[in-house]
Write an enzyme that holds these catalytic residues in place. Structure first.
Site, PDB file in Angstrom:
ATOM      1  N   ASN A  55      41.092 -99.578 -45.332  1.00 32.25           N
ATOM      2  CA  ASN A  55      39.854 -99.038 -45.071  1.00 32.25           C
ATOM      3  C   ASN A  55      38.828-100.138 -43.729  1.00 32.25           C
ATOM      4  O   ASN A  55      39.037-101.309 -43.676  1.00 32.25           O
ATOM      5  CB  ASN A  55      39.076 -99.617 -46.235  1.00 32.25           C
ATOM      6  CG  ASN A  55      39.136-100.517 -47.305  1.00 32.25           C
ATOM      7  OD1 ASN A  55      39.875-101.514 -46.392  1.00 32.25           O
ATOM      8  ND2 ASN A  55      38.193-100.942 -48.074  1.00 32.25           N
ATOM      9  N   VAL A  56      38.184 -98.910 -43.367  1.00 32.06           N
ATOM     10  CA  VAL A  56      37.041 -99.500 -42.167  1.00 32.06           C
ATOM     11  C   VAL A  56      35.681 -99.027 -42.566  1.00 32.06           C
ATOM     12  O   VAL A  56      35.029 -98.061 -42.134  1.00 32.06           O
ATOM     13  CB  VAL A  56      37.300 -99.201 -40.984  1.00 32.06           C
ATOM     14  CG1 VAL A  56      36.350 -99.804 -39.391  1.00 32.06           C
ATOM     15  CG2 VAL A  56      39.312 -99.779 -40.800  1.00 32.06           C
ATOM     16  N   GLU A  57      34.936-100.330 -42.850  1.00 32.61           N
ATOM     17  CA  GLU A  57      33.429-100.208 -43.654  1.00 32.61           C
ATOM     18  C   GLU A  57      32.306 -99.905 -42.859  1.00 32.61           C
ATOM     19  O   GLU A  57      32.483-100.296 -41.227  1.00 32.61           O
ATOM     20  CB  GLU A  57      33.739-100.566 -44.482  1.00 32.61           C
ATOM     21  CG  GLU A  57      34.339-100.884 -46.150  1.00 32.61           C
ATOM     22  CD  GLU A  57      33.459-101.413 -46.906  1.00 32.61           C
ATOM     23  OE1 GLU A  57      32.973-102.630 -46.558  1.00 32.61           O
ATOM     24  OE2 GLU A  57      34.204-101.312 -48.505  1.00 32.61           O
ATOM     25  N   CYS A  66      38.220 -94.857 -45.298  1.00 32.99           N
ATOM     26  CA  CYS A  66      38.701 -95.230 -46.241  1.00 32.99           C
ATOM     27  C   CYS A  66      40.393 -95.785 -45.756  1.00 32.99           C
ATOM     28  O   CYS A  66      40.195 -95.235 -44.806  1.00 32.99           O
ATOM     29  CB  CYS A  66      39.116 -93.866 -47.434  1.00 32.99           C
ATOM     30  SG  CYS A  66      38.167 -93.424 -48.679  1.00 32.99           S
ATOM     31  N   GLU A  68      42.745 -94.502 -46.639  1.00 31.98           N
ATOM     32  CA  GLU A  68      44.150 -93.059 -46.557  1.00 31.98           C
ATOM     33  C   GLU A  68      43.563 -92.190 -45.070  1.00 31.98           C
ATOM     34  O   GLU A  68      44.542 -91.558 -44.213  1.00 31.98           O
ATOM     35  CB  GLU A  68      43.833 -92.013 -47.228  1.00 31.98           C
ATOM     36  CG  GLU A  68      44.032 -92.658 -49.120  1.00 31.98           C
ATOM     37  CD  GLU A  68      43.070 -94.021 -49.463  1.00 31.98           C
ATOM     38  OE1 GLU A  68      42.228 -94.116 -48.311  1.00 31.98           O
ATOM     39  OE2 GLU A  68      43.531 -93.358 -50.777  1.00 31.98           O
ATOM     40  N   CYS A  99      40.881 -91.962 -53.981  1.00 28.97           N
ATOM     41  CA  CYS A  99      39.638 -91.059 -54.295  1.00 28.97           C
ATOM     42  C   CYS A  99      39.877 -89.433 -54.469  1.00 28.97           C
ATOM     43  O   CYS A  99      41.172 -89.480 -53.762  1.00 28.97           O
ATOM     44  CB  CYS A  99      38.835 -92.395 -53.547  1.00 28.97           C
ATOM     45  SG  CYS A  99      38.456 -91.028 -51.940  1.00 28.97           S
ATOM     46  N   CYS A 102      40.315 -88.425 -50.779  1.00 27.63           N
ATOM     47  CA  CYS A 102      41.576 -89.350 -49.667  1.00 27.63           C
ATOM     48  C   CYS A 102      42.465 -88.066 -50.902  1.00 27.63           C
ATOM     49  O   CYS A 102      43.603 -87.466 -49.731  1.00 27.63           O
ATOM     50  CB  CYS A 102      41.772 -90.345 -49.677  1.00 27.63           C
ATOM     51  SG  CYS A 102      40.793 -90.653 -49.152  1.00 27.63           S
TER      52      CYS A 102
HETATM   53  O1  LIG Z   1      40.700 -94.323 -52.001  1.00 26.63           O
HETATM   54  C1  LIG Z   1      40.477 -95.038 -52.280  1.00 26.63           C
HETATM   55  C2  LIG Z   1      38.907 -95.464 -52.536  1.00 26.63           C
HETATM   56  C3  LIG Z   1      38.388 -96.245 -51.967  1.00 26.63           C
HETATM   57  N1  LIG Z   1      38.601 -96.963 -50.663  1.00 26.63           N
HETATM   58  C4  LIG Z   1      37.855 -98.285 -49.997  1.00 26.63           C
HETATM   59  C5  LIG Z   1      36.193 -97.632 -49.592  1.00 26.63           C
HETATM   60  C6  LIG Z   1      35.876 -98.570 -49.799  1.00 26.63           C
HETATM   61  O2  LIG Z   1      35.945 -99.542 -48.755  1.00 26.63           O
HETATM   62  C7  LIG Z   1      36.366 -99.994 -50.619  1.00 26.63           C
HETATM   63  C8  LIG Z   1      34.823 -99.312 -51.994  1.00 26.63           C
HETATM   64  O3  LIG Z   1      35.441 -98.679 -52.204  1.00 26.63           O
HETATM   65  O4  LIG Z   1      37.215 -99.162 -51.472  1.00 26.63           O
HETATM   66  C9  LIG Z   1      39.473 -96.269 -49.733  1.00 26.63           C
HETATM   67  O5  LIG Z   1      40.100 -96.981 -49.004  1.00 26.63           O
HETATM   68  N2  LIG Z   1      40.362 -95.573 -50.439  1.00 26.63           N
HETATM   69 ZN   LIG Z   2      39.300 -92.553 -50.440  1.00 27.11          ZN
END
Ligand SMILES: O=c1ccn([C@H]2C[C@H](O)[C@@H](CO)O2)c(=O)[nH]1
Ligand SMILES: [Zn+2]
Length: 153
Positions: A55-57, A66, A68, A99, A102
Site C-alpha cells: 500500500n502507498v498512502e 491499496c 492490490e 477490501c 480490491c
Molecule cells: O485490501 C486492502 C485493505 C486496506 N489496505 C490498506 C489501505 C490503507 O493504506 C491501510 C488502512 O486501510 O490498509 C490495503 O492495502 N488493502
Molecule cells: Zn483495497
C-alpha cells in the site's frame, strides 16, 4: 468438490508459504505513515511468476493505493498475466482479506481457477465476490484480453 477446486488441484497446489513470504517482503516496502497499517500482497500468475504490491498512502488520504492496486500495476508492467493464487498480509504477517474495491480489481485479472488465502482457509474468487460485475456485463467487446500485455501504439 467445485469445478474450480478440481482444476486447481490438477495444476498442483500453490506454494502458499512462498506466497506468504513474498507478501511479507512486499509489506515491508509499504508507505503507510497515516494509517500505520502496512499491507503486502502477492500473487502467483498462471505462468508461474510471483508478483507483489504494497500500500502507498497519500497526504490526501482518500488517494491511498491499496497493496492490490500496486500489485495489479506490477502484473501489467511485467507483461500481463492472470492470477492463480493470492495472499495478502498486514504488518503482523497475518492474512488479510482484500477490501471490496480490491476484490473487484483482482476479479479482472483472475485465472479461471483463482484461489485466495483467507482467515477461513482457501476460497475461490466467486466465494469472496459472488455475482461479480465484470467485462461480461459490458455491451461493447473489450479490445484485448486481460492476460496479454496489450501492445497498441
Ligand atoms: O485490501 C486492502 C485493505 C486496506 N489496505 C490498506 C489501505 C490503507 O493504506 C491501510 C488502512 O486501510 O490498509 C490495503 O492495502 N488493502
Ligand atoms: Zn483495497
Amino acid at each position: 468438490m467445485p469445478e474450480s477446486t478440481t482444476t486447481a488441484a490438477r495444476r498442483g497446489d500453490p506454494d502458499w508459504e512462498a506466497l506468504r513470504r513474498a507478501a511479507v517482503v512486499a509489506m515491508e516496502k509499504a508507505y503507510a505513515p497515516y494509517s500505520r497499517f502496512p499491507v503486502g500482497a502477492a500473487a502467483l500468475l498462471d505462468d508461474g511468476r510471483v508478483v507483489s504490491g504494497c500500500n502507498v498512502e497519500n497526504a490526501s488520504y482518500g488517494l491511498t493505493l491499496c497493496a492490490e492496486c500496486t500489485l495489479v500495476g506490477q502484473i501489467r508492467m511485467g507483461g500481463g498475466g492472470l492470477i492463480r493464487a493470492f495472499y495478502c498480509v498486514d504488518g503482523d504477517g497475518s492474512v488479510l482479506m482484500p477490501c471490496g474495491r480490491c476484490r473487484q480489481l483482482l476479479y479482472e485479472f483472475r485465472a479461471p481457477d483463482m484461489v485466495l488465502m483467507t482467515g477461513h482457509g482457501v476460497k475461490t474468487m466467486d466465494e469472496v465476490l459472488p455475482d461479480a460485475f465484470g467485462p461480461q456485463h459490458l455491451e461493447e467487446v473489450r479490445p484485448e484480453s486481460p492476460d496479454g500485455a496489450g501492445g497498441e501504439a
